[in-house]
Design a protein around this motif. Sequence first.
Motif, PDB file in Angstrom:
ATOM      1  N   HIS A  20       0.855  -1.183   0.000  1.00 20.34           N
ATOM      2  CA  HIS A  20       0.000   0.000   0.000  1.00 20.34           C
ATOM      3  C   HIS A  20       0.887   1.228   0.000  1.00 20.34           C
ATOM      4  O   HIS A  20       1.992   1.208   0.546  1.00 20.34           O
ATOM      5  N   VAL A  22       1.802   4.403   1.653  1.00 21.25           N
ATOM      6  CA  VAL A  22       1.679   4.979   2.984  1.00 21.25           C
ATOM      7  C   VAL A  22       2.422   6.314   2.962  1.00 21.25           C
ATOM      8  O   VAL A  22       3.581   6.372   2.556  1.00 21.25           O
ATOM      9  N   PRO A  37       1.137  -3.959   4.615  1.00 21.90           N
ATOM     10  CA  PRO A  37       0.349  -3.396   5.710  1.00 21.90           C
ATOM     11  C   PRO A  37       0.857  -3.771   7.104  1.00 21.90           C
ATOM     12  O   PRO A  37       0.556  -3.092   8.066  1.00 21.90           O
ATOM     13  N   TRP A  38       1.641  -4.807   7.222  1.00 21.15           N
ATOM     14  CA  TRP A  38       2.132  -5.241   8.528  1.00 21.15           C
ATOM     15  C   TRP A  38       3.531  -4.676   8.860  1.00 21.15           C
ATOM     16  O   TRP A  38       4.128  -5.056   9.852  1.00 21.15           O
ATOM     17  N   LEU A  81       2.077  -0.038  13.636  1.00 24.77           N
ATOM     18  CA  LEU A  81       2.247  -0.210  12.200  1.00 24.77           C
ATOM     19  C   LEU A  81       2.438   1.153  11.543  1.00 24.77           C
ATOM     20  O   LEU A  81       1.804   2.141  11.935  1.00 24.77           O
ATOM     21  N   ILE A  83       1.388   2.174   8.727  1.00 24.11           N
ATOM     22  CA  ILE A  83       0.137   2.608   8.104  1.00 24.11           C
ATOM     23  C   ILE A  83      -0.785   3.312   9.110  1.00 24.11           C
ATOM     24  O   ILE A  83      -1.582   4.173   8.743  1.00 24.11           O
TER      25      ILE A  83
END
Length: 175
Positions: A20, A22, A37-38, A81, A83
Amino acid sequence: MTLIAEAPPLGKQSSLPPVHTVTLTVNGTETQLQLAPWTSLLDALREYMDLTGTKKGCDHGQCGACTVLVNGKRINSCMTLAIMQEGNEITTIEGVGTDSPDGLHPLQKAFIDYDAFQCGYCTPGQICSAVGLLNEGHAKTTDDIRELMSGNICRCGAYTNIVVAIEEVMNQQSV
């Protein structure tokens, strides 16, 4: 018993993990990163932004080596995270003191003046945590400083000098 791994059905191939975009604002600079995402904030800072002042100690939120400031409050960057920090102001040790004419925050100068470090590995986290502690305004006594800094471990045992350095800056601010 023998276990046999089955091949994925024809036409279904495993794909790379999703990434993604970010957008992080770190030390006043907005940067877009392509991250899974992690990805922890710590890993985003160190591996994707080359901000290696923030250290990976325990990677479990127990040592404080990864402490950074998010909107002026201290957090363990290994426990959040990347994100989740979109839209927040993140300050790493590389961004502390940059507004000062000599490039040092008063805490950085006090750490030097009072020899509040030995090997230096924990120092970035200690300083970021101390900046957050002063921002919070809860510390009034030496015991308060000790308690509120207890999440930052120094394996070399420079605690006495760390507390004295923080106390010096705290007392200067209250004048």
